[in-house]
Design a protein around this motif. Structure first.
Motif, PDB file in Angstrom:
ATOM      1  N   ASP A   1      29.262  -8.847  11.754  1.00  0.00           N
ATOM      2  CA  ASP A   1      28.125  -7.990  12.091  1.00  0.00           C
ATOM      3  C   ASP A   1      28.377  -6.551  11.658  1.00  0.00           C
TER       4      ASP A   1
ATOM      5  N   ASP B   1      27.939  -6.115   7.907  1.00  0.00           N
ATOM      6  CA  ASP B   1      26.518  -5.977   7.549  1.00  0.00           C
ATOM      7  C   ASP B   1      26.021  -4.565   7.830  1.00  0.00           C
ATOM      8  N   GLU B   2      26.401  -4.014   8.974  1.00  0.00           N
ATOM      9  CA  GLU B   2      25.974  -2.664   9.346  1.00  0.00           C
ATOM     10  C   GLU B   2      26.523  -1.620   8.361  1.00  0.00           C
TER      11      GLU B   2
ATOM     12  N   GLU C   1      27.400  -2.099   5.253  1.00  0.00           N
ATOM     13  CA  GLU C   1      26.740  -2.260   3.963  1.00  0.00           C
ATOM     14  C   GLU C   1      25.351  -1.625   3.972  1.00  0.00           C
ATOM     15  N   ASN C   2      24.650  -1.696   5.109  1.00  0.00           N
ATOM     16  CA  ASN C   2      23.342  -1.056   5.236  1.00  0.00           C
ATOM     17  C   ASN C   2      23.447   0.463   5.205  1.00  0.00           C
ATOM     18  N   GLU C   3      24.604   1.009   5.527  1.00  0.00           N
ATOM     19  CA  GLU C   3      24.833   2.456   5.519  1.00  0.00           C
ATOM     20  C   GLU C   3      25.345   2.941   4.166  1.00  0.00           C
ATOM     21  N   ASP C   4      25.409   2.053   3.174  1.00  0.00           N
ATOM     22  CA  ASP C   4      25.919   2.379   1.840  1.00  0.00           C
ATOM     23  C   ASP C   4      27.355   2.885   1.871  1.00  0.00           C
TER      24      ASP C   4
END
Length: 113
Positions: free
Chosen positions: A74, A77-78, A80-83
């Motif tokens: 989890d 994923d977080e 990766e969403n924050e670049d």
């Protein structure tokens, strides 16, 4: 028995570093000190403290810091969403990922066993 109380990192930009650690690792500020030549912010996860220091000595960094998490998938994923640039080479085999903070300090994030 000894327990780690805090890790210190000398940083280039105290505000940018505080924002990074608060946002990504949900750390809370426990203490702050600011003067013309020195800024210190102590952050905590409720267990271990992280001290960020900005001064005029032009020395920055720390070898690495290790964080443990319950669910690494989890968190991955977080991030990766924050670049955030993440090294996942050790994810499957050893159960951790590696990233860097704004000061190029290496951070290992490990799944709690």
């Amino acid at each position: 028995m000894f327990k780690i109380k805090y890790n210190s990192i000398k940083v280039k930009d105290i505000k940018q570093s505080v924002e990074f650690y608060r946002k990504l690792f949900n750390l809370e500020i426990t203490d702050e000190y600011y003067s013309e030549s020195l800024s210190v912010v102590m952050l905590t996860d409720g267990y271990i403290n992280l001290e960020l220091i900005e001064d005029h000595e032009n020395e920055y960094g720390l070898n690495n810091i290790g964080f443990v998490v319950d669910n690494l998938g989890d968190l991955l994923d977080e991030f990766e969403n924050e670049d955030i640039i993440i090294d996942k080479d050790n994810y499957d085999k050893l159960g951790f990922i590696t990233l860097k903070d704004p000061n190029d300090v290496v951070i290992n994030v490990i799944k709690e066993k």
